[in-house]
Design an enzyme around this catalytic site. Sequence first.
Site, short mmCIF file in Angstrom:
data_model
loop_
_atom_site.label_atom_id
_atom_site.label_comp_id
_atom_site.label_asym_id
_atom_site.label_seq_id
_atom_site.Cartn_x
_atom_site.Cartn_y
_atom_site.Cartn_z
N LYS A 77 -38.50 -19.52 -28.96
CA LYS A 77 -39.59 -20.27 -28.29
C LYS A 77 -40.29 -19.46 -27.21
O LYS A 77 -41.50 -19.54 -27.06
CB LYS A 77 -39.05 -21.57 -27.71
CG LYS A 77 -37.95 -21.39 -26.69
CD LYS A 77 -36.84 -22.41 -26.84
CE LYS A 77 -35.68 -21.98 -25.97
NZ LYS A 77 -34.44 -22.66 -26.26
N GLY A 125 -34.96 -28.40 -31.56
CA GLY A 125 -33.73 -28.15 -32.33
C GLY A 125 -33.79 -28.68 -33.75
O GLY A 125 -34.62 -28.24 -34.55
N GLY A 156 -20.49 -27.04 -21.32
CA GLY A 156 -21.17 -26.08 -22.19
C GLY A 156 -22.59 -26.50 -22.55
O GLY A 156 -23.21 -25.90 -23.41
N GLU A 216 -26.24 -23.33 -19.02
CA GLU A 216 -25.80 -22.03 -18.54
C GLU A 216 -25.59 -22.11 -17.03
O GLU A 216 -26.01 -23.07 -16.39
CB GLU A 216 -26.85 -20.97 -18.89
CG GLU A 216 -26.88 -20.70 -20.39
CD GLU A 216 -28.03 -19.79 -20.79
OE1 GLU A 216 -28.13 -18.69 -20.24
OE2 GLU A 216 -28.82 -20.21 -21.65
N ASP A 274 -38.26 -23.88 -19.86
CA ASP A 274 -37.91 -24.03 -21.28
C ASP A 274 -38.77 -25.11 -21.94
O ASP A 274 -39.29 -24.92 -23.04
CB ASP A 274 -36.42 -24.37 -21.39
CG ASP A 274 -36.01 -24.63 -22.83
OD1 ASP A 274 -35.92 -23.66 -23.60
OD2 ASP A 274 -35.81 -25.80 -23.19
N LYS A 298 -41.79 -24.84 -25.10
CA LYS A 298 -41.89 -25.68 -26.29
C LYS A 298 -43.20 -26.44 -26.31
O LYS A 298 -43.82 -26.62 -27.37
CB LYS A 298 -40.69 -26.62 -26.34
CG LYS A 298 -39.37 -25.87 -26.51
CD LYS A 298 -38.17 -26.74 -26.15
CE LYS A 298 -36.86 -25.98 -26.34
NZ LYS A 298 -35.72 -26.72 -25.74
N GLY A 335 -28.07 -26.62 -29.98
CA GLY A 335 -26.75 -26.57 -30.60
C GLY A 335 -26.78 -25.81 -31.91
O GLY A 335 -27.79 -25.77 -32.60
#
Lengths: 437, 437
Positions: free
Chosen positions: A105, A134, A187, A190, A201, A205, A302
């Site tokens: 992206k 995703g 998880g 980050e 981010d 997109k 994921g």
Amino acid sequence: MQPINIGIIGFGTVGAGAVEILLNNKDIIRNRVGADVIIRRIADLDIQTDRGISLDKDLLTTDAMKVINDPDIHIVAELMGGTDKAKAYILAAIQNKKHVVTANKALLAEHGNELYQAAEAYQVSLGFEASVGGGIPVLRALREGLSANRIQSIMGILNGTSNYILTRMTQKGLAYDIAVQEAIDLGYAEDPPTLDVDGTDAAHKLAILISIAFGHPVPFGDIYRQGIDQLIPEDIAFAGEFGYCIKLLALSRDLGDRVEARVHPAMVPTDHIMANVNEAYNAIYMEGDFSGPTLYYGLGAGRKATGSAVVSDMIAIARQIRQGVNTLIPPLAHVRSPEPAVTIQPIDEVNTAYYFRFSAVDKPGVLSKISGILGEQGISIASVIQKGRKLLGSVPIVMLTHEAKGSHVNKALTQLNQLDVLTDKTMVIRVEGGEST
Amino acid sequence: MQPINIGIIGFGTVGAGAVEILLNNKDIIRNRVGADVIIRRIADLDIQTDRGISLDKDLLTTDAMKVINDPDIHIVAELMGGTDKAKAYILAAIQNKKHVVTANKALLAEHGNELYQAAEAYQVSLGFEASVGGGIPVLRALREGLSANRIQSIMGILNGTSNYILTRMTQKGLAYDIAVQEAIDLGYAEDPPTLDVDGTDAAHKLAILISIAFGHPVPFGDIYRQGIDQLIPEDIAFAGEFGYCIKLLALSRDLGDRVEARVHPAMVPTDHIMANVNEAYNAIYMEGDFSGPTLYYGLGAGRKATGSAVVSDMIAIARQIRQGVNTLIPPLAHVRSPEPAVTIQPIDEVNTAYYFRFSAVDKPGVLSKISGILGEQGISIASVIQKGRKLLGSVPIVMLTHEAKGSHVNKALTQLNQLDVLTDKTMVIRVEGGEST
């Protein structure tokens, strides 16, 4: 029918997901393509780590050019991330007349036009479904499902990490820092999750969605961005009292000669379909002139979900190869070449309703001073909550306004922040998705 | 590039919507196809009524065969509805090597296989995006977006009329009859709206979704159907107290050798994404083995939204024609021929949690009798509401159970309905979408 050969560059999370699907769902994919889709080579700097996938070791190489230059490979998947090297590899693959699939992206948002033009020039397909949302097939919805429509607006929850953090703050009343730590521990984020929580981010997109929806690339750097790190649980609680929840939204609207493009926390009515998009889920709400509003929802990240999008692009291209077609639909779904970038409307000119949380001293007359300044800027108040309870040593005064212009709000805030009865910076959140009923 | 010529059979609501889009968005469509897409002929028995569209009168004919036999027409859109004549026209068009687009859900649900096989035999495309979910590109999502996945389950709100009625009952506490009359007055429902409220329309759409998702046609008549006409506002209120809302759901699950396929009112947790699908909106929630859950939402009916889906199919086919391709993806998205119909699991074998509303006399010991009978059938109670207030002359006792088998519930109900302490038939609603949190 000859098999379709796949080469993969990047055997990280997304690469491993794509490989897992190609192996696990081999029969389904053969049935849907009408030919075998086979992994011919996988390049990664690390070919030692066990990805939990049983695989012929001979498929692995540390040299990406062995993928790009293999004459038997039909489709190259760039799944390594980063911008410089990834761009060079994609361009090299295109020049070798390979079809390309990517999930990158940042690369597409910042340098997409160059790649789209190269794909058109060499008459190859460029698939990037995995770059937005995703596992949600939202680019396919735009490029094909809504192809009869002039797209009017886009409202997206495009970052799963920040949505998870906001969900935990909303449902459990957690402080921002605690929710972030939880997301890191699980998880989902980050450490530190800077690009997720500051809106970068989501803006990447959004830039990709805008390119396809409106047919124009946008200057990525001009997309307005505000993160979620200043929100406190009390903002979320107050929003709830007004009938709203708080989401990190990516918003765009076609204004004809310009587009609106912004990413920031926003209040959404709790009965809006976007309000139930929780946890790490993503959703994109788009209005077409004939379709009306439509929404697409699913896992925004994921290994498995992103892998699903990557392999759907491979299947689409394989179906075309089987019919002898190179480019059924151009990258931005428009047959004319991509047009020059369109201008983004300055954030100061955007009109929305607003939520303000003032931190005030507990004295009479404060509300009158605040509302006086708002009134001077033509900002009209829709509702107020003032309960006298202390928050961080001050009394919170919370307001919803009717629609107001960004520049008027900024002028009012400059004056308000000089008032000695206000003890802290005023929290400002825009209201989107209509009024709460 | 030569223009792509369209012939339309049926100039009713959907036909007029498609024509309006082809005229209004002519430039966008040309740009997306790379050729003009032109209306060459429109057939309808009524060519006098003004549809509010400015159109060359010479395009109109009362003879459908003038569309089907026109050698210049590439794509025939069957938008007349009904089954017998529509089927004959579609087959005739296919035999003339025309590509076909249809919105005819009843025809596809009941005779789809014959049409799919004809399209394959004559190597033409058959588009039917408009048959399910109106303007929502859900078939495209299944055929292309989720093509890398084994689809595991489908949960749909597929009928806008019944969803509107349930929304009004929920938000305003209206009785069923009042909400129905309102839907009729607003033009959301026919008078009487039998096929909408009894689950038939949703079952038609479910049959089509199942065919594509699992690759097998299903015997339409075997889909279990229960309508919404027995619901009372109190059921909706009790559901709310437990943290649920009530929706008319269409449900399916791949069981390997059989499929689950049923349409009935169901309780859905209020924080589930499906719970905010209100008014006349539709939504389809599907789980793939790699994508995870995804949802598609939008207007399930109406001239414009359905027209949007019809024209998206025309654009897809036109893009293929431009590249010299006849059939990029077979009707059910599988390259092998459609397989024999798969068996539907009997409803008695389906396991779900349940909501029961018992109408009981106001005496001690009733709850013990009820729970005794449930216990004998191994049905375990999760929660109970009994408040002593009267409803229609009796005291309502409301229960949520843990998961139980349909046949056990039926046995218990037979015994319960013989109890003299119960004054009316017990209301039974299944619980779907997980437990409310």
